[in-house]
Motif scaffolding. Sequence first.
Motif, PDB file in Angstrom:
ATOM      1  N   PRO A  95       0.466   3.938   5.360  1.00 31.62           N
ATOM      2  CA  PRO A  95       1.264   5.160   5.386  1.00 31.62           C
ATOM      3  C   PRO A  95       0.518   6.419   5.819  1.00 31.62           C
ATOM      4  O   PRO A  95       1.145   7.358   6.299  1.00 31.62           O
ATOM      5  CB  PRO A  95       1.756   5.294   3.941  1.00 31.62           C
ATOM      6  N   ASP A  96      -0.769   6.447   5.697  1.00 34.21           N
ATOM      7  CA  ASP A  96      -1.533   7.628   6.094  1.00 34.21           C
ATOM      8  C   ASP A  96      -2.212   7.473   7.449  1.00 34.21           C
ATOM      9  O   ASP A  96      -2.937   8.362   7.889  1.00 34.21           O
ATOM     10  CB  ASP A  96      -2.578   7.958   5.018  1.00 34.21           C
ATOM     11  N   ASP A  97      -1.980   6.341   8.114  1.00 35.71           N
ATOM     12  CA  ASP A  97      -2.564   6.112   9.434  1.00 35.71           C
ATOM     13  C   ASP A  97      -1.824   6.935  10.487  1.00 35.71           C
ATOM     14  O   ASP A  97      -0.628   7.212  10.351  1.00 35.71           O
ATOM     15  CB  ASP A  97      -2.468   4.633   9.822  1.00 35.71           C
ATOM     16  N   ASN A  98      -2.538   7.299  11.548  1.00 37.59           N
ATOM     17  CA  ASN A  98      -1.880   7.893  12.712  1.00 37.59           C
ATOM     18  C   ASN A  98      -1.044   6.819  13.376  1.00 37.59           C
ATOM     19  O   ASN A  98      -1.277   5.617  13.184  1.00 37.59           O
ATOM     20  CB  ASN A  98      -2.921   8.426  13.692  1.00 37.59           C
TER      21      ASN A  98
ATOM     22  N   ASP B 155       0.805  -1.204   0.000  1.00 39.33           N
ATOM     23  CA  ASP B 155       0.000   0.000   0.000  1.00 39.33           C
ATOM     24  C   ASP B 155       0.853   1.276   0.000  1.00 39.33           C
ATOM     25  O   ASP B 155       0.355   2.345   0.256  1.00 39.33           O
ATOM     26  CB  ASP B 155      -0.999  -0.014   1.156  1.00 39.33           C
ATOM     27  N   VAL B 156       2.155   1.128  -0.256  1.00 43.64           N
ATOM     28  CA  VAL B 156       3.038   2.285  -0.389  1.00 43.64           C
ATOM     29  C   VAL B 156       3.520   2.324  -1.835  1.00 43.64           C
ATOM     30  O   VAL B 156       4.387   1.549  -2.216  1.00 43.64           O
ATOM     31  CB  VAL B 156       4.244   2.206   0.573  1.00 43.64           C
ATOM     32  N   PRO B 157       2.949   3.205  -2.653  1.00 44.29           N
ATOM     33  CA  PRO B 157       3.360   3.268  -4.053  1.00 44.29           C
ATOM     34  C   PRO B 157       4.846   3.608  -4.176  1.00 44.29           C
ATOM     35  O   PRO B 157       5.381   4.389  -3.389  1.00 44.29           O
ATOM     36  CB  PRO B 157       2.498   4.391  -4.642  1.00 44.29           C
ATOM     37  N   SER B 158       5.518   3.040  -5.144  1.00 46.87           N
ATOM     38  CA  SER B 158       6.961   3.245  -5.301  1.00 46.87           C
ATOM     39  C   SER B 158       7.327   4.712  -5.504  1.00 46.87           C
ATOM     40  O   SER B 158       8.420   5.126  -5.151  1.00 46.87           O
ATOM     41  CB  SER B 158       7.497   2.400  -6.454  1.00 46.87           C
TER      42      SER B 158
END
Length: 111
Positions: free
Chosen positions: A31-34, A1-4
């Motif tokens: 990556p966008d989670d607290n 879920d982390v685009p290159s």
Amino acid sequence: DVPSGAWSAEAVRWAASEGVVAGYSNDMFGPDDNITREQLAVMLWRFAGRPAAAGGLEFTDADAVSDYALEAMGWAAEKGILNGKPGGMLDPQGNTTRAEAAAMLMRFLSK
């Protein structure tokens, strides 16, 4: 879920390759989670080489610490990297504020 191509991709890749982060059990990083106080403590503990904690957690909500984070939270509290909150609470599931993260990083680097 982390685009290159994401701004954080290299940092996430490095942290995963060094064993500092493992992501969630479903192979997702979020990556966008607290980040919670216990998650940050675990990252610092792993980066420090997973040192053993000498004692237990003496906080009113110590039973709220996730099993995977017990050793890390004990170590972080013992070393003064993570401090409690008013009322003798550790607040392991609470989100880490930017100020708390900065304080924990400063204490970690000064130890």
